[in-house]
Design a protein around this motif. Structure first.
Motif, mmCIF file in Angstrom:
data_model
loop_
_atom_site.group_PDB
_atom_site.id
_atom_site.type_symbol
_atom_site.label_atom_id
_atom_site.label_comp_id
_atom_site.label_asym_id
_atom_site.label_seq_id
_atom_site.Cartn_x
_atom_site.Cartn_y
_atom_site.Cartn_z
ATOM 1 N N GLN A 29 0.814 -1.215 0.000
ATOM 2 C CA GLN A 29 0.000 0.000 0.000
ATOM 3 C C GLN A 29 0.847 1.265 0.000
ATOM 4 N N ASN A 30 2.156 1.135 -0.053
ATOM 5 C CA ASN A 30 3.073 2.276 0.015
ATOM 6 C C ASN A 30 2.857 3.105 1.283
ATOM 7 N N ALA A 31 2.510 2.441 2.375
ATOM 8 C CA ALA A 31 2.304 3.057 3.688
ATOM 9 C C ALA A 31 1.228 4.137 3.646
ATOM 10 N N ILE A 32 0.173 3.906 2.838
ATOM 11 C CA ILE A 32 -0.939 4.852 2.735
ATOM 12 C C ILE A 32 -2.220 4.140 3.160
ATOM 13 N N CYS A 33 -3.037 4.818 3.977
ATOM 14 C CA CYS A 33 -4.301 4.264 4.454
ATOM 15 C C CYS A 33 -5.253 4.086 3.269
ATOM 16 N N THR A 34 -5.909 2.936 3.197
ATOM 17 C CA THR A 34 -6.819 2.678 2.078
ATOM 18 C C THR A 34 -8.132 3.439 2.219
ATOM 19 N N LYS A 35 -8.466 3.915 3.421
ATOM 20 C CA LYS A 35 -9.727 4.622 3.640
ATOM 21 C C LYS A 35 -9.595 6.111 3.331
ATOM 22 N N CYS A 36 -8.632 6.774 3.982
ATOM 23 C CA CYS A 36 -8.533 8.232 3.851
ATOM 24 C C CYS A 36 -7.432 8.685 2.893
ATOM 25 N N ILE A 76 -6.062 -8.206 3.195
ATOM 26 C CA ILE A 76 -5.851 -7.432 4.419
ATOM 27 C C ILE A 76 -5.456 -6.018 4.019
ATOM 28 N N GLU A 77 -6.026 -5.031 4.700
ATOM 29 C CA GLU A 77 -5.704 -3.634 4.426
ATOM 30 C C GLU A 77 -5.202 -2.975 5.704
ATOM 31 N N ALA A 78 -4.200 -2.102 5.557
ATOM 32 C CA ALA A 78 -3.680 -1.331 6.691
ATOM 33 C C ALA A 78 -4.434 -0.005 6.746
ATOM 34 N N LYS A 79 -4.898 0.352 7.965
ATOM 35 C CA LYS A 79 -5.678 1.580 8.127
ATOM 36 C C LYS A 79 -5.321 2.264 9.434
ATOM 37 N N HIS A 80 -5.673 3.560 9.521
ATOM 38 C CA HIS A 80 -5.576 4.270 10.787
ATOM 39 C C HIS A 80 -6.614 3.681 11.743
ATOM 40 N N VAL A 81 -6.439 3.935 13.030
ATOM 41 C CA VAL A 81 -7.343 3.387 14.043
ATOM 42 C C VAL A 81 -8.769 3.873 13.815
#
Length: 165
Positions: A29-36, A76-81
């Motif tokens: 994801q290039n360390a970018i949140c998929t939501k925002c 799996i996606e990485a996101k902020h809390v």
């Protein structure tokens, strides 16, 4: 031969996401949140979201894992809390249902479908036991009493007629 998969994983099933998988997801994801779309912080402050949620996946008893696999980096996606909380619990601002709502809805529909299937099978084969499910009584709709002339009256005015009193 097609195998039949259970609708959801058994209770208590949840494999921890290995650190290597977490790193693969963040790098993909290039360390970018998929939501925002904003940059993610430390990996300790990042939450990892299963898409679709684990309880919405089918269970493969032979593999003892979900389909797709629970820790597959592609799902799996990485996101902020706070972004992860919005997806999990829904957002009234965006009028979206969260994973928790969808999981409850899916379980309710599966239970109702199974009850219906058992009732239909019991009609054909009387040896099949059908559990008695008590139906909830529905409340009568609350509305004011109306006279023939269209005027409404309150419950204490049943005996009065016309414009008296």
């Amino acid at each position: 031969m097609q195998t039949v998969l259970d609708l959801a994983p058994p209770k208590g099933f949840r494999k921890a996401i290995p650190v290597t998988v977490k790193l693969q997801v963040v790098l993909a994801q290039n360390a970018i949140c998929t939501k925002c779309g904003e940059r993610l912080g430390k990996i300790e402050d990042t939450e990892f979201d299963h898409v679709p949620a684990l309880q919405l996946r089918c269970w493969d008893a032979d593999a003892k894992d979900t389909t797709p696999r629970a820790n597959d980096p592609a799902f799996i996606e990485a996101k902020h809390v706070d972004c992860h909380a919005q997806k999990t619990f829904g957002s009234p601002q965006e009028l979206t249902r969260g994973d928790v709502t969808e999981i409850a809805r899916t379980k309710r529909i599966a239970r109702e479908t199974e009850d219906f299937r058992r009732r239909m099978l019991a009609k054909v084969d009387p040896d099949i036991e059908v559990p008695e499910t008590p139906r909830r009584k529905k409340a009568w709709p609350k509305r004011p009493l109306r006279e023939k002339n269209g005027k409404s009256r309150s419950r204490g005015e049943e005996g009065r007629r016309g414009d008296e009193g």
